[in-house]
Design a protein around this motif. Structure first.
Motif, PDB file in Angstrom:
ATOM      1  N   THR A   5       0.807  -1.215   0.000  1.00  0.00           N
ATOM      2  CA  THR A   5       0.000   0.000   0.000  1.00  0.00           C
ATOM      3  C   THR A   5       0.843   1.270   0.000  1.00  0.00           C
ATOM      4  OG1 THR A   5      -0.168  -0.013   2.400  1.00  0.00           O
ATOM      5  CG2 THR A   5      -1.907  -1.140   1.177  1.00  0.00           C
ATOM      6  N   VAL A   6       2.139   1.141   0.219  1.00  0.00           N
ATOM      7  CA  VAL A   6       3.017   2.308   0.235  1.00  0.00           C
ATOM      8  C   VAL A   6       3.536   2.542  -1.176  1.00  0.00           C
ATOM      9  CG1 VAL A   6       5.153   3.289   1.153  1.00  0.00           C
ATOM     10  CG2 VAL A   6       3.709   1.869   2.610  1.00  0.00           C
ATOM     11  N   GLY A  11      12.961   7.703  -9.327  1.00  0.00           N
ATOM     12  CA  GLY A  11      13.209   7.046 -10.585  1.00  0.00           C
ATOM     13  C   GLY A  11      13.868   5.685 -10.449  1.00  0.00           C
ATOM     14  N   THR A  12      14.481   5.404  -9.316  1.00  0.00           N
ATOM     15  CA  THR A  12      15.194   4.146  -9.144  1.00  0.00           C
ATOM     16  C   THR A  12      14.268   3.014  -8.747  1.00  0.00           C
ATOM     17  OG1 THR A  12      15.678   4.630  -6.831  1.00  0.00           O
ATOM     18  CG2 THR A  12      17.280   5.366  -8.457  1.00  0.00           C
ATOM     19  N   GLY A  13      13.036   3.313  -8.365  1.00  0.00           N
ATOM     20  CA  GLY A  13      12.100   2.282  -7.950  1.00  0.00           C
ATOM     21  C   GLY A  13      12.252   1.896  -6.495  1.00  0.00           C
ATOM     22  N   GLN A  14      13.195   2.485  -5.791  1.00  0.00           N
ATOM     23  CA  GLN A  14      13.380   2.195  -4.374  1.00  0.00           C
ATOM     24  C   GLN A  14      12.659   3.256  -3.558  1.00  0.00           C
ATOM     25  OE1 GLN A  14      17.461   1.736  -3.358  1.00  0.00           O
ATOM     26  NE2 GLN A  14      17.848   0.166  -4.877  1.00  0.00           N
ATOM     27  N   PRO A  15      12.037   2.861  -2.442  1.00  0.00           N
ATOM     28  CA  PRO A  15      11.350   3.851  -1.617  1.00  0.00           C
ATOM     29  C   PRO A  15      12.341   4.822  -0.975  1.00  0.00           C
ATOM     30  CG  PRO A  15      11.387   1.721  -0.528  1.00  0.00           C
ATOM     31  CD  PRO A  15      11.947   1.512  -1.910  1.00  0.00           C
ATOM     32  N   LEU A  18      12.710   8.095   5.265  1.00  0.00           N
ATOM     33  CA  LEU A  18      11.925   9.103   5.971  1.00  0.00           C
ATOM     34  C   LEU A  18      12.654  10.439   6.027  1.00  0.00           C
ATOM     35  CD1 LEU A  18       9.394   9.783   7.552  1.00  0.00           C
ATOM     36  CD2 LEU A  18      10.523   8.937   9.611  1.00  0.00           C
ATOM     37  N   LEU A  19      13.942  10.413   6.280  1.00  0.00           N
ATOM     38  CA  LEU A  19      14.709  11.651   6.351  1.00  0.00           C
ATOM     39  C   LEU A  19      14.687  12.389   5.013  1.00  0.00           C
ATOM     40  CD1 LEU A  19      16.522  13.559   7.917  1.00  0.00           C
ATOM     41  CD2 LEU A  19      18.475  12.142   7.257  1.00  0.00           C
ATOM     42  N   GLN A  20      14.838  11.655   3.921  1.00  0.00           N
ATOM     43  CA  GLN A  20      14.817  12.291   2.601  1.00  0.00           C
ATOM     44  C   GLN A  20      13.445  12.891   2.316  1.00  0.00           C
ATOM     45  OE1 GLN A  20      15.969   9.746  -0.610  1.00  0.00           O
ATOM     46  NE2 GLN A  20      15.703  11.327  -2.154  1.00  0.00           N
ATOM     47  N   GLN A  21      12.381  12.180   2.678  1.00  0.00           N
ATOM     48  CA  GLN A  21      11.033  12.701   2.475  1.00  0.00           C
ATOM     49  C   GLN A  21      10.824  13.975   3.286  1.00  0.00           C
ATOM     50  OE1 GLN A  21       8.341   9.569   3.506  1.00  0.00           O
ATOM     51  NE2 GLN A  21       8.665   8.444   1.614  1.00  0.00           N
ATOM     52  N   MET A  22      11.281  13.977   4.532  1.00  0.00           N
ATOM     53  CA  MET A  22      11.129  15.153   5.385  1.00  0.00           C
ATOM     54  C   MET A  22      11.921  16.334   4.833  1.00  0.00           C
ATOM     55  SD  MET A  22       8.954  14.496   7.686  1.00  0.00           S
ATOM     56  CE  MET A  22       9.205  15.894   8.744  1.00  0.00           C
ATOM     57  N   GLU A  23      13.124  16.083   4.338  1.00  0.00           N
ATOM     58  CA  GLU A  23      13.926  17.165   3.773  1.00  0.00           C
ATOM     59  C   GLU A  23      13.249  17.768   2.549  1.00  0.00           C
ATOM     60  OE1 GLU A  23      17.695  15.293   3.107  1.00  0.00           O
ATOM     61  OE2 GLU A  23      18.398  15.701   5.144  1.00  0.00           O
ATOM     62  N   GLU A  24      12.663  16.919   1.713  1.00  0.00           N
ATOM     63  CA  GLU A  24      11.970  17.418   0.529  1.00  0.00           C
ATOM     64  C   GLU A  24      10.725  18.210   0.911  1.00  0.00           C
ATOM     65  OE1 GLU A  24      11.295  14.040  -1.951  1.00  0.00           O
ATOM     66  OE2 GLU A  24      13.410  13.788  -2.426  1.00  0.00           O
ATOM     67  N   LEU A  25       9.992  17.726   1.902  1.00  0.00           N
ATOM     68  CA  LEU A  25       8.808  18.452   2.365  1.00  0.00           C
ATOM     69  C   LEU A  25       9.191  19.797   2.971  1.00  0.00           C
ATOM     70  CD1 LEU A  25       6.714  15.562   3.932  1.00  0.00           C
ATOM     71  CD2 LEU A  25       6.142  16.886   1.895  1.00  0.00           C
ATOM     72  N   MET A  26      10.256  19.827   3.749  1.00  0.00           N
ATOM     73  CA  MET A  26      10.697  21.081   4.363  1.00  0.00           C
ATOM     74  C   MET A  26      11.173  22.063   3.291  1.00  0.00           C
ATOM     75  SD  MET A  26      10.080  21.005   7.545  1.00  0.00           S
ATOM     76  CE  MET A  26      11.013  22.411   8.096  1.00  0.00           C
ATOM     77  N   ALA A  27      11.850  21.576   2.271  1.00  0.00           N
ATOM     78  CA  ALA A  27      12.299  22.449   1.183  1.00  0.00           C
ATOM     79  C   ALA A  27      11.096  23.034   0.440  1.00  0.00           C
ATOM     80  CB  ALA A  27      13.206  21.675   0.230  1.00  0.00           C
ATOM     81  N   ALA A  28      10.085  22.204   0.191  1.00  0.00           N
ATOM     82  CA  ALA A  28       8.886  22.690  -0.490  1.00  0.00           C
ATOM     83  C   ALA A  28       8.146  23.704   0.384  1.00  0.00           C
ATOM     84  CB  ALA A  28       7.970  21.515  -0.839  1.00  0.00           C
TER      85      ALA A  28
END
Length: 57
Positions: A5-6, A11-15, A18-28
């Protein structure tokens, strides 16, 4: 929550981690807040009077 469900991102197909997701959200979020700040300053910040009137009224 199962792995099926996740949605996998990137582009690499790997999830993403969490840290990378948080950094991207904070940048946005930072970009959005910067744009909002620029818009308010360009408009002469008329929203301040509205907020102050809302508090007293």
């Amino acid at each position: 929550m199962s792995e099926e469900t996740v949605p996998q991102q990137g582009g690499t197909g790997q999830p993403k981690g969490l840290l990378q997701q948080m950094e991207e959200l904070m940048a946005a979020l930072n970009a959005d807040l910067s744009a909002l700040d620029a818009d308010l300053q360009a408009a002469g910040d008329p929203g301040r009077g509205v907020v102050e009137e809302g508090r007293t009224g």
